[in-house]
Design a protein around this motif. Structure first.
Motif, PDB file in Angstrom:
ATOM      1  N   LEU A  49       0.810  -1.215   0.000  1.00  0.00           N
ATOM      2  CA  LEU A  49       0.000   0.000   0.000  1.00  0.00           C
ATOM      3  C   LEU A  49       0.845   1.267   0.000  1.00  0.00           C
ATOM      4  O   LEU A  49       0.354   2.336   0.372  1.00  0.00           O
ATOM      5  CB  LEU A  49      -0.943   0.011   1.203  1.00  0.00           C
ATOM      6  CG  LEU A  49      -1.941  -1.139   1.289  1.00  0.00           C
ATOM      7  CD1 LEU A  49      -2.850  -0.967   2.495  1.00  0.00           C
ATOM      8  CD2 LEU A  49      -2.767  -1.252   0.023  1.00  0.00           C
ATOM      9  N   THR A  50       2.079   1.166  -0.425  1.00  0.00           N
ATOM     10  CA  THR A  50       2.936   2.343  -0.386  1.00  0.00           C
ATOM     11  C   THR A  50       3.377   2.749  -1.787  1.00  0.00           C
ATOM     12  O   THR A  50       3.722   1.917  -2.623  1.00  0.00           O
ATOM     13  CB  THR A  50       4.199   2.074   0.463  1.00  0.00           C
ATOM     14  OG1 THR A  50       4.900   0.956  -0.088  1.00  0.00           O
ATOM     15  CG2 THR A  50       3.831   1.752   1.902  1.00  0.00           C
ATOM     16  N   LEU A  51       3.300   4.032  -2.014  1.00  0.00           N
ATOM     17  CA  LEU A  51       3.827   4.641  -3.228  1.00  0.00           C
ATOM     18  C   LEU A  51       4.208   6.057  -2.842  1.00  0.00           C
ATOM     19  O   LEU A  51       3.348   6.845  -2.409  1.00  0.00           O
ATOM     20  CB  LEU A  51       2.788   4.644  -4.356  1.00  0.00           C
ATOM     21  CG  LEU A  51       3.226   5.267  -5.673  1.00  0.00           C
ATOM     22  CD1 LEU A  51       4.418   4.496  -6.278  1.00  0.00           C
ATOM     23  CD2 LEU A  51       2.066   5.288  -6.663  1.00  0.00           C
ATOM     24  N   GLU A  52       5.456   6.351  -2.967  1.00  0.00           N
ATOM     25  CA  GLU A  52       5.968   7.650  -2.535  1.00  0.00           C
ATOM     26  C   GLU A  52       5.192   8.784  -3.205  1.00  0.00           C
ATOM     27  O   GLU A  52       4.926   8.755  -4.403  1.00  0.00           O
ATOM     28  CB  GLU A  52       7.457   7.767  -2.872  1.00  0.00           C
ATOM     29  CG  GLU A  52       8.106   8.983  -2.268  1.00  0.00           C
ATOM     30  CD  GLU A  52       9.603   9.032  -2.484  1.00  0.00           C
ATOM     31  OE1 GLU A  52      10.125  10.152  -2.535  1.00  0.00           O
ATOM     32  OE2 GLU A  52      10.227   7.964  -2.602  1.00  0.00           O
ATOM     33  N   GLY A  53       4.808   9.747  -2.381  1.00  0.00           N
ATOM     34  CA  GLY A  53       4.143  10.927  -2.895  1.00  0.00           C
ATOM     35  C   GLY A  53       2.629  10.858  -2.939  1.00  0.00           C
ATOM     36  O   GLY A  53       1.979  11.832  -3.331  1.00  0.00           O
TER      37      GLY A  53
END
Length: 127
Positions: A49-53
């Motif tokens: 569930l992570t995506l920078e920005g």
């Protein structure tokens, strides 16, 4: 996929310890939705569930470390069929039997107040 299809989407957190009880009920609930016109019913569990920005589902739902996120959608042939199903499914006595144990305040498994939900019509479709 038919661009006339209509989709109900939902995202919610659930305690990891309740996943099996929820899954058993949700599999039966999915079949009931299909009886009322759904073409397909999907639920997926979080993996990455992570995506920078960008803001994650976890942050949006304020997920605790002992919870996980379920993302699902139900496909209908039209908005009309979806609207009819949304009226009929809650009236089906089997739904009450399946949902009541999940929403018991003494052992809350599914908290609808933390679910994000919406109906969606086709915008872009590329197979």
């Amino acid at each position: 996929m038919d661009t006339n299809n209509y989709i109900d989407g939902f995202v919610f957190p659930i305690e990891k310890k309740h996943l099996e009880a929820y899954k058993q009920a949700a599999e039966k609930i999915a079949e009931i939705w299909k009886e009322y016109g759904a073409l397909a019913y999907f639920e997926y569990i979080e993996d990455d569930l992570t995506l920078e920005g960008v803001k994650s589902f976890s942050a949006t739902l304020e997920v605790k470390e002992y919870e996980t996120v379920i993302f699902g959608w139900v496909v209908f042939p039209s908005k009309e069929v979806r609207n009819h199903a949304n009226k009929m499914v809650p009236l089906d006595t089997r739904i009450a039997q399946l949902v009541t144990p999940l929403t018991n305040p003494n052992k809350l498994i599914f908290d609808a107040s933390r679910m994000v939900y919406g109906g969606f019509k086709a915008f872009i479709s590329k197979d």
